[in-house]
Design an enzyme around this catalytic site. Sequence first.
Site, PDB file in Angstrom:
ATOM      1  N   SER A  61       0.803  -1.239   0.000  1.00 52.24           N
ATOM      2  CA  SER A  61       0.000   0.000   0.000  1.00 52.24           C
ATOM      3  C   SER A  61       0.828   1.278   0.000  1.00 52.24           C
ATOM      4  CB  SER A  61      -0.937   0.014   1.203  1.00 52.24           C
ATOM      5  OG  SER A  61      -2.019  -0.834   0.947  1.00 52.24           O
ATOM      6  N   LYS A  64       0.253   3.594  -2.771  1.00 50.40           N
ATOM      7  CA  LYS A  64      -0.955   4.422  -2.910  1.00 50.40           C
ATOM      8  C   LYS A  64      -0.646   5.922  -3.048  1.00 50.40           C
ATOM      9  CE  LYS A  64      -4.228   1.021  -1.190  1.00 50.40           C
ATOM     10  NZ  LYS A  64      -4.351   0.075  -0.101  1.00 50.40           N
ATOM     11  N   TYR A 189      -3.401  -2.797 -10.450  1.00 48.38           N
ATOM     12  CA  TYR A 189      -3.329  -2.643  -8.987  1.00 48.38           C
ATOM     13  C   TYR A 189      -2.430  -3.715  -8.354  1.00 48.38           C
ATOM     14  CZ  TYR A 189      -4.689  -2.667  -4.090  1.00 48.38           C
ATOM     15  OH  TYR A 189      -4.641  -2.661  -2.718  1.00 48.38           O
ATOM     16  N   TYR A 241      -4.611   3.939   7.729  1.00 46.27           N
ATOM     17  CA  TYR A 241      -5.976   3.390   7.749  1.00 46.27           C
ATOM     18  C   TYR A 241      -6.708   3.765   9.039  1.00 46.27           C
ATOM     19  CZ  TYR A 241      -3.223   0.356   4.699  1.00 46.27           C
ATOM     20  OH  TYR A 241      -2.355  -0.133   3.792  1.00 46.27           O
ATOM     21  N   VAL A 259       1.366  -3.792   3.808  1.00 45.47           N
ATOM     22  CA  VAL A 259       1.395  -5.092   4.493  1.00 45.47           C
ATOM     23  C   VAL A 259       2.682  -5.879   4.233  1.00 45.47           C
ATOM     24  CG1 VAL A 259      -1.105  -5.393   4.707  1.00 45.47           C
ATOM     25  CG2 VAL A 259       0.057  -6.217   2.649  1.00 45.47           C
TER      26      VAL A 259
END
Length: 305
Positions: A61, A64, A189, A241, A259
């Site tokens: 992530s 992102k 992705y 998050y 992760v």
Amino acid sequence: MEELLERLLEECRPFTGKGRVADYIPELAKGDPDALGIYVIGSEGKHAWAGDCRRPFTIQSVVKPILLLQALLDNGAEFVTRRVGVEATGKPFDAINAGDQALDSGNINPMVNMGAIVMCSLIYGRSYDERFQRLLELTRRLAGDGEIGVDEAVYRSEKSHGSKNRALAYLLKFHGLLEDDVEEVLDCYFRACSIQADCRALAHIGAVLSNRGRLPASNERVFPAAMSRYVNAVLMTCGMYDGSGEFALRVGVPAKSGVGGGIMAVVPTRMGIGIFGPALDRKGNSVAGIRLLERLSQELYLSIF
Ligand code: GLN
């Protein structure tokens, strides 16, 4: 600086025992739960590091914010905000951010999976191959490493165990937030998540964001200063998050976790920090990594609050 990093790293190493390596795909479950590394690049261009800072891992992530930058560069802030939203969801990264009936851009943001999947569809390119290549080029430039590539084993693992992300993408399509072919968007992705990095690369990306869009050594501009304000603000409120509030209290700087164990932290005007610690808490954030950032923030007064 190096001595301080060594000392804090040893102090925080026991925290690796409090987390677990991600195992939602078989390839990530092979990660070393005891690993911990940190790399810092200061605004004056100085580098310092400690621990397992040159071990490769997948960016996950942490891609992102790079996706967000590419989407902003290609479409401008107004368009991106309309399509991906900016409000914290307070939910896990792979949550189905839909109410009973509706899902719109107000329910997602660029730092959760649904937002990232939409952003893949906003990148320019004649094909999804070209879109991914452009994202990879931007990643290499931001990371100061032209060799960065994709971990093919993780990519295949992501793709063959991607049911949850498929569910999210089909929901986006159903609600009209995604126009393109779902499998093509998802392929982009999954490849983006499987880009390989190390702590140095993450620190370099953080340094560009802390330096308002300029590369740390050459001062060459990669993106406008207004975009670093946009990305850093979203990182501050959504980057960790549903752990973003606690992270703001404990560390107090914009950051993004993945992760694979990575954390990229931005200390505006001062430094970029890259962390590697694959033992994660229940929210998917590196346990020892957060502790290490908390201690560094205390020692160097890094909190922006
Ligand atoms: N590839 C991961 C996923 O989509 C990335 C999530 C993360 O790093 N939090 O599930």
